[in-house]
Write a protein that holds these residues in place. Structure first.
Motif, PDB file in Angstrom:
ATOM      1  N   LYS A 165      18.620  39.562  68.617  1.00  0.00           N
ATOM      2  CA  LYS A 165      18.198  40.112  69.921  1.00  0.00           C
ATOM      3  C   LYS A 165      19.315  40.923  70.570  1.00  0.00           C
ATOM      4  O   LYS A 165      19.057  41.901  71.248  1.00  0.00           O
ATOM      5  N   ARG A 166      20.566  40.498  70.348  1.00  0.00           N
ATOM      6  CA  ARG A 166      21.691  41.244  70.919  1.00  0.00           C
ATOM      7  C   ARG A 166      21.812  42.613  70.255  1.00  0.00           C
ATOM      8  O   ARG A 166      21.967  43.626  70.928  1.00  0.00           O
ATOM      9  N   LEU A 175      10.505  47.156  66.470  1.00  0.00           N
ATOM     10  CA  LEU A 175      11.549  48.119  66.118  1.00  0.00           C
ATOM     11  C   LEU A 175      10.944  49.438  65.669  1.00  0.00           C
ATOM     12  O   LEU A 175       9.920  49.457  64.990  1.00  0.00           O
ATOM     13  N   SER A 176      11.620  50.520  66.019  1.00  0.00           N
ATOM     14  CA  SER A 176      11.249  51.819  65.469  1.00  0.00           C
ATOM     15  C   SER A 176      11.767  51.871  64.033  1.00  0.00           C
ATOM     16  O   SER A 176      12.541  51.013  63.606  1.00  0.00           O
ATOM     17  N   PHE A 177      11.343  52.877  63.290  1.00  0.00           N
ATOM     18  CA  PHE A 177      11.817  52.972  61.912  1.00  0.00           C
ATOM     19  C   PHE A 177      13.332  53.140  61.873  1.00  0.00           C
ATOM     20  O   PHE A 177      14.003  52.529  61.040  1.00  0.00           O
ATOM     21  N   SER A 178      13.887  53.945  62.788  1.00  0.00           N
ATOM     22  CA  SER A 178      15.341  54.151  62.790  1.00  0.00           C
ATOM     23  C   SER A 178      16.093  52.873  63.163  1.00  0.00           C
ATOM     24  O   SER A 178      17.243  52.698  62.780  1.00  0.00           O
ATOM     25  N   LEU A 237      15.515  50.216  59.727  1.00  0.00           N
ATOM     26  CA  LEU A 237      16.273  50.448  58.496  1.00  0.00           C
ATOM     27  C   LEU A 237      17.625  49.719  58.498  1.00  0.00           C
ATOM     28  O   LEU A 237      17.902  48.962  57.570  1.00  0.00           O
ATOM     29  N   PRO A 238      18.474  49.879  59.515  1.00  0.00           N
ATOM     30  CA  PRO A 238      19.730  49.107  59.497  1.00  0.00           C
ATOM     31  C   PRO A 238      19.490  47.603  59.589  1.00  0.00           C
ATOM     32  O   PRO A 238      20.220  46.802  58.989  1.00  0.00           O
ATOM     33  N   PHE A 239      18.455  47.194  60.327  1.00  0.00           N
ATOM     34  CA  PHE A 239      18.099  45.777  60.412  1.00  0.00           C
ATOM     35  C   PHE A 239      17.763  45.227  59.024  1.00  0.00           C
ATOM     36  O   PHE A 239      18.237  44.170  58.623  1.00  0.00           O
ATOM     37  N   PHE A 240      16.971  45.962  58.261  1.00  0.00           N
ATOM     38  CA  PHE A 240      16.579  45.559  56.910  1.00  0.00           C
ATOM     39  C   PHE A 240      17.797  45.496  55.991  1.00  0.00           C
ATOM     40  O   PHE A 240      17.979  44.525  55.250  1.00  0.00           O
ATOM     41  N   ILE A 241      18.648  46.513  56.042  1.00  0.00           N
ATOM     42  CA  ILE A 241      19.846  46.550  55.189  1.00  0.00           C
ATOM     43  C   ILE A 241      20.771  45.371  55.514  1.00  0.00           C
ATOM     44  O   ILE A 241      21.319  44.741  54.613  1.00  0.00           O
ATOM     45  N   GLU A 242      20.912  45.057  56.783  1.00  0.00           N
ATOM     46  CA  GLU A 242      21.719  43.883  57.167  1.00  0.00           C
ATOM     47  C   GLU A 242      21.134  42.602  56.573  1.00  0.00           C
ATOM     48  O   GLU A 242      21.876  41.729  56.127  1.00  0.00           O
ATOM     49  N   GLY A 243      19.812  42.502  56.556  1.00  0.00           N
ATOM     50  CA  GLY A 243      19.165  41.325  55.972  1.00  0.00           C
ATOM     51  C   GLY A 243      19.452  41.195  54.492  1.00  0.00           C
ATOM     52  O   GLY A 243      19.732  40.104  53.993  1.00  0.00           O
TER      53      GLY A 243
END
Length: 95
Positions: free
Chosen positions: A5-6, A14-17, A20-26
């Motif tokens: 959340k932070r 989430l928007s696509f932009s 993408l970083p959220f997914f990569i972090e996962g």
């Protein structure tokens, strides 16, 4: 969850932009946690949903997904397949 959340205040919307970083972090988190990411996200989600020992399977490079109590029933033969599944699981006793 607080960390997510932070970093991503709009989560889960989430928007696509943002996604993408959220997914990569996962993916990176899983690699650091000992998971071998050798397959796609759909396979990952499938394993998490249907396997009792999903964490153990996901830590293997090539999990053996054939050894399972999962039974997929086909609509064309639903009554017979459900009958057989219930017998296999010991829910239905037959003589």
């Amino acid at each position: 969850m607080a960390e997510i959340k932070r970093k991503y205040p709009a989560f889960p919307d989430l928007s696509f932009s943002e996604f993408l970083p959220f997914f990569i972090e996962g993916v990176e988190y899983k690699k650091q946690s000992g998971y071998e990411v050798e397959y796609g996200i759909d396979t990952d989600k499938f394993i998490q949903m249907y396997y009792k020992n999903s964490s153990e399977l996901l830590r293997k490079r090539q999990p053996d997904l054939t050894k399972s109590d999962i039974i997929f029933l086909e609509m064309e033969n639903l009554n017979n397949e459900l009958f057989e599944a219930l017998k296999k699981w010991g829910i239905l006793k037959t003589n």
